[in-house]
Write an enzyme that holds these catalytic residues in place. Structure first.
Site, short mmCIF file in Angstrom:
data_model
loop_
_atom_site.label_atom_id
_atom_site.label_comp_id
_atom_site.label_asym_id
_atom_site.label_seq_id
_atom_site.Cartn_x
_atom_site.Cartn_y
_atom_site.Cartn_z
N LYS A 1 36.10 40.23 50.77
CA LYS A 1 35.53 39.13 49.92
C LYS A 1 36.63 38.40 49.17
CE LYS A 1 33.94 37.52 46.26
NZ LYS A 1 34.86 36.55 45.79
N GLU B 1 44.59 47.16 42.17
CA GLU B 1 46.07 46.66 42.00
C GLU B 1 45.67 45.42 40.94
OE1 GLU B 1 48.27 48.51 44.69
OE2 GLU B 1 48.95 46.68 43.51
N CYS C 1 51.17 38.58 39.84
CA CYS C 1 50.78 39.95 39.14
C CYS C 1 52.07 40.41 38.51
CB CYS C 1 50.04 40.67 39.93
SG CYS C 1 51.04 41.21 41.29
N GLU D 1 47.70 39.23 29.46
CA GLU D 1 48.36 38.32 30.94
C GLU D 1 47.88 36.86 30.95
OE1 GLU D 1 46.64 39.41 34.85
OE2 GLU D 1 48.58 39.52 35.60
P1 NDP Z 1 39.64 37.96 39.16
O1 NDP Z 1 39.57 39.70 38.70
O2 NDP Z 1 38.84 37.32 38.26
O3 NDP Z 1 39.20 37.93 40.74
C1 NDP Z 1 39.64 38.77 41.57
C2 NDP Z 1 38.60 38.77 42.65
O4 NDP Z 1 37.51 39.74 42.37
C3 NDP Z 1 37.96 37.73 43.30
O5 NDP Z 1 37.93 37.60 44.55
C4 NDP Z 1 36.67 37.36 42.58
O6 NDP Z 1 35.88 36.48 43.19
C5 NDP Z 1 36.45 38.71 42.56
N1 NDP Z 1 35.39 39.12 41.56
C6 NDP Z 1 35.22 38.52 40.16
N2 NDP Z 1 34.28 39.41 39.52
C7 NDP Z 1 33.76 40.18 40.45
C8 NDP Z 1 32.84 41.12 40.31
N3 NDP Z 1 31.92 41.37 39.23
N4 NDP Z 1 32.53 42.21 41.39
C9 NDP Z 1 33.31 42.07 42.45
N5 NDP Z 1 34.21 41.13 42.49
C10 NDP Z 1 34.42 40.09 41.54
O7 NDP Z 1 41.24 37.59 39.46
P2 NDP Z 1 41.75 36.59 39.59
O8 NDP Z 1 41.30 35.84 40.65
O9 NDP Z 1 41.93 35.72 38.43
O10 NDP Z 1 43.38 36.83 39.96
C11 NDP Z 1 44.24 36.97 39.12
C12 NDP Z 1 44.42 38.41 38.63
O11 NDP Z 1 44.74 39.28 39.73
C13 NDP Z 1 45.43 38.77 37.79
O12 NDP Z 1 45.03 39.47 36.64
C14 NDP Z 1 46.59 39.39 38.49
O13 NDP Z 1 47.63 40.11 37.74
C15 NDP Z 1 45.93 39.97 39.40
N6 NDP Z 1 46.51 40.34 40.59
C16 NDP Z 1 46.99 41.55 40.92
C17 NDP Z 1 47.88 41.84 41.90
C18 NDP Z 1 48.53 43.29 42.13
O14 NDP Z 1 49.07 43.41 43.29
N7 NDP Z 1 48.43 44.19 41.11
C19 NDP Z 1 48.44 40.71 42.93
C20 NDP Z 1 47.90 39.43 42.68
C21 NDP Z 1 46.88 39.26 41.61
P3 NDP Z 1 35.83 35.03 42.65
O15 NDP Z 1 37.10 34.48 42.52
O16 NDP Z 1 35.28 34.17 43.83
O17 NDP Z 1 35.04 34.90 41.26
#
Ligand code: NDP
Length: 503
Positions: free
Chosen positions: A184, A259, A293, A394
């Site tokens: 997803k 992650e 991240c 963050e």
């Molecule tokens: P989110 O947590 O908002 O979203 C990440 C993913 O989770 C998206 O596909 C989102 O879908 C999905 N999602 C959102 N809500 C739910 C739920 N209730 N149940 C299941 N899936 C859900 O993060 P961001 O997209 O804003 O990404 C940025 C974040 O990711 C930052 O905090 C960053 O640090 C972290 N990150 C960490 C990395 C690592 O390797 N540690 C690498 C890259 C990013 P949708 O967008 O469609 O709502």
């Protein structure tokens, strides 16, 4: 590959289930926006619980399908090699799709896409190297061994910042072992994962081994992580969402790999070459407009060079070119989402209210070419403290706060004063000091005299609220396999069950 940027323009993209693109059960589609204009550019299918169920069932069927289950390890490796080749052939198209979707620089996306085939190749090579163990159990006529096997259907939820690169480190080992997958991607950047699905078909993976469901996190993502047919969840995203997903996993008693976010410390000692350290700090926070991240968003500088360092950092930051991500001479593109832009603005404003000072940046760029796009100037904030909101949360934007320190002890305490533990960096010529930092910092990655240099060959992951589980390196093969203990008695006898023999 049909799904090029041009083919996507004004199109409707369907779900990828059972090896084919299918319309969502509800018939609903949602727009994906171009961050350089704020305008929609294609529509993606909005999966609901029925679609998620279909995708998980398709992955379950594929898991036991002899075409996949009885495929030899070497043949699974060959499929991954074929996929690596296809990704290489289509690297520039995939890069253009990601840039259009999330606004990251075309040159950076191209570099990521061209590096990805090596990662597929690396894990392809592991497909036939996953070994079990034989255990001596003090029984002479008994063979006791551990089998390592695939775990089942793995759900993978990816963010918008580097969708394919972040997917590769888990998808490739997962497939090498023989699992099946439901992905997803973020609704803000799903196009490249749908394009990858086409390459997965072309590579010859049996239908249902990889499925892609698009849509909203709160509905599609939630339905996927609650589904009882999932054996493991791999999540890359924010800490808040990770916490929620871990609760869903707990309800089904399944493991997760998390992650999550970061607020990484980037330390500069007085003994460094100023220019190199400034370049390191600039790259650590401003690459990808801070939407990384591992962004080094808290910078700690030894007090005796603080003023000179700030001057050099501000001067270098002023020279950063904010512009359209497709232009080769752009250093920073737009933020991926309008909500992200508002979030960055509000954290900068709260930092100022709490006593920090904007040394450079702090606003949207004025240039008329960038009107309508979600751009923000690279920003350096001084007079910062760890307890300010912009230093503890963050931001995921191009904002760094700088704090002076006077001793190594003070610096270590400041660096570790965060809920997160993803990455860290240090600039010094004193190797003892650098290695002490590596020992003492609470972060899954430590960079010494460099930053953001990562490899699929080494373990990546976080501590504390940055998550758990590792991707990269051989150990990841343990994460996507399970151990089954097998006991064989070849004595040809069976003792009277009620006679207990003492040793
Ligand atoms: P989110 O947590 O908002 O979203 C990440 C993913 O989770 C998206 O596909 C989102 O879908 C999905 N999602 C959102 N809500 C739910 C739920 N209730 N149940 C299941 N899936 C859900 O993060 P961001 O997209 O804003 O990404 C940025 C974040 O990711 C930052 O905090 C960053 O640090 C972290 N990150 C960490 C990395 C690592 O390797 N540690 C690498 C890259 C990013 P949708 O967008 O469609 O709502």
């Amino acid at each position: 590959m049909k799904t090029t940027v041009k083919a996507l323009e004004n199109s409707r993209q369907n779900l990828f289930i059972g090896g084919a693109f299918v319309a969502p059960a509800s018939g609903n589609y949602i727009p994906s926006f171009d961050p350089t204009t704020g305008e929609p550019w294609y529509e993606l299918a909005e999966a609901d619980a029925a679609d998620i169920d279909a995708a998980v069932r398709s992955a379950q069927t594929a898991f036991v399908n002899p075409a996949w289950r009885r495929m030899t390890q070497t043949d699974r490796g060959k499929l991954l090699q074929r996929l690596a080749q296809l990704v290489l052939e289509h690297a520039d198209e995939l890069a253009a799709i990601e840039t259009r979707d999330n606004g990251k620089l075309i040159k950076e996306m191209r570099a990521q896409m061209r590096a990805m085939p090596d990662a597929y190749g690396y894990f392809a090579g592991m497909a036939d190297k996953l070994l079990g163990d034989t255990i001596p159990v003090n029984k002479l006529d008994m063979l006791n061994f551990n089998l390592r096997e695939a775990i089942g259907v793995v759900a993978m939820i990816t963010p918008w910042n580097s969708p394919l690169m972040l997917l590769t480190g888990t998808l490739a080992p997962c497939l090498a072992i023989g699992n099946t997958v439901v992905i997803k991607p973020s609704e803000h950047a799903s196009a490249s994962t749908l394009a990858l699905a086409e390459l997965i078909v072309a590579a010859g993976f049996p239908p249902g081994v990889v499925n892609v469901v698009t849509g909203n996190g709160d509905s599609a993502g939630e339905a996927l992580t609650r589904h009882s047919g999932i054996a493991k969840i791999v999540f890359t995203g924010s800490t808040a969402t990770g916490r929620r997903i871990a609760q869903n996993a707990a309800a089904n008693l399944i493991p997760c790999q998390m992650e999550l976010g970061g607020k990484s410390p980037h330390v500069v000692f007085a003994d460094v070459e100023m220019e190199h350290a400034v370049n390191g700090v600039v790259s650590g926070i401003f690459a990808a407009a801070g939407q990384s991240c591992v962004a080094g968003s808290r910078c700690f500088v030894e007090a005796r060079i603080y003023d000179r360092f700030i001057e050099a950092l501000v001067e270098r930051t002023r020279r950063i070119r904010v512009g359209h991500p497709m232009q080769e001479d752009t250093d920073i593109g737009p933020l991926a989402l309008s909500a992200q832009l508002s979030k960055v603005e509000s954290y900068v404003a709260s930092g100022v209210r709490q006593g920090a000072r904007i040394a450079v940046g702090g606003k949207r760029p004025q240039s008329s070419d960038l009107t309508g796009g979600w751009y923000f100037e690279p920003t350096v904030m001084t007079d910062a403290r760890n307890d300010m909101d912009f230093m503890s949360d963050e931001i995921f934007g191009p904002v760094v706060g700088v704090i002076p320190f006077s001793s190594e002890e003070e610096m270590t305490a400041l660096a570790n004063d965060t809920h997160y533990g993803l990455a860290s960096g240090i600039w010094t010529k004193d190797i003892d000091r650098a290695l002490r930092f590596a020992r003492n910092v609470d972060a899954g990655t430590v960079w010494i005299n460099t930053y953001r240099a990562s490899s699929f060959m080494s373990a990546n992951g976080g501590f504390k609220e940055s998550g758990y589980g590792r991707r990269g390196g051989f150990d990841v093969m343990q994460e996507f396999s399970r151990v089954k203990n097998v006991v064989v008695d070849y004595s040809g006898t069976m003792q009277d069950p009620f006679v207990i023999r003492l040793r």
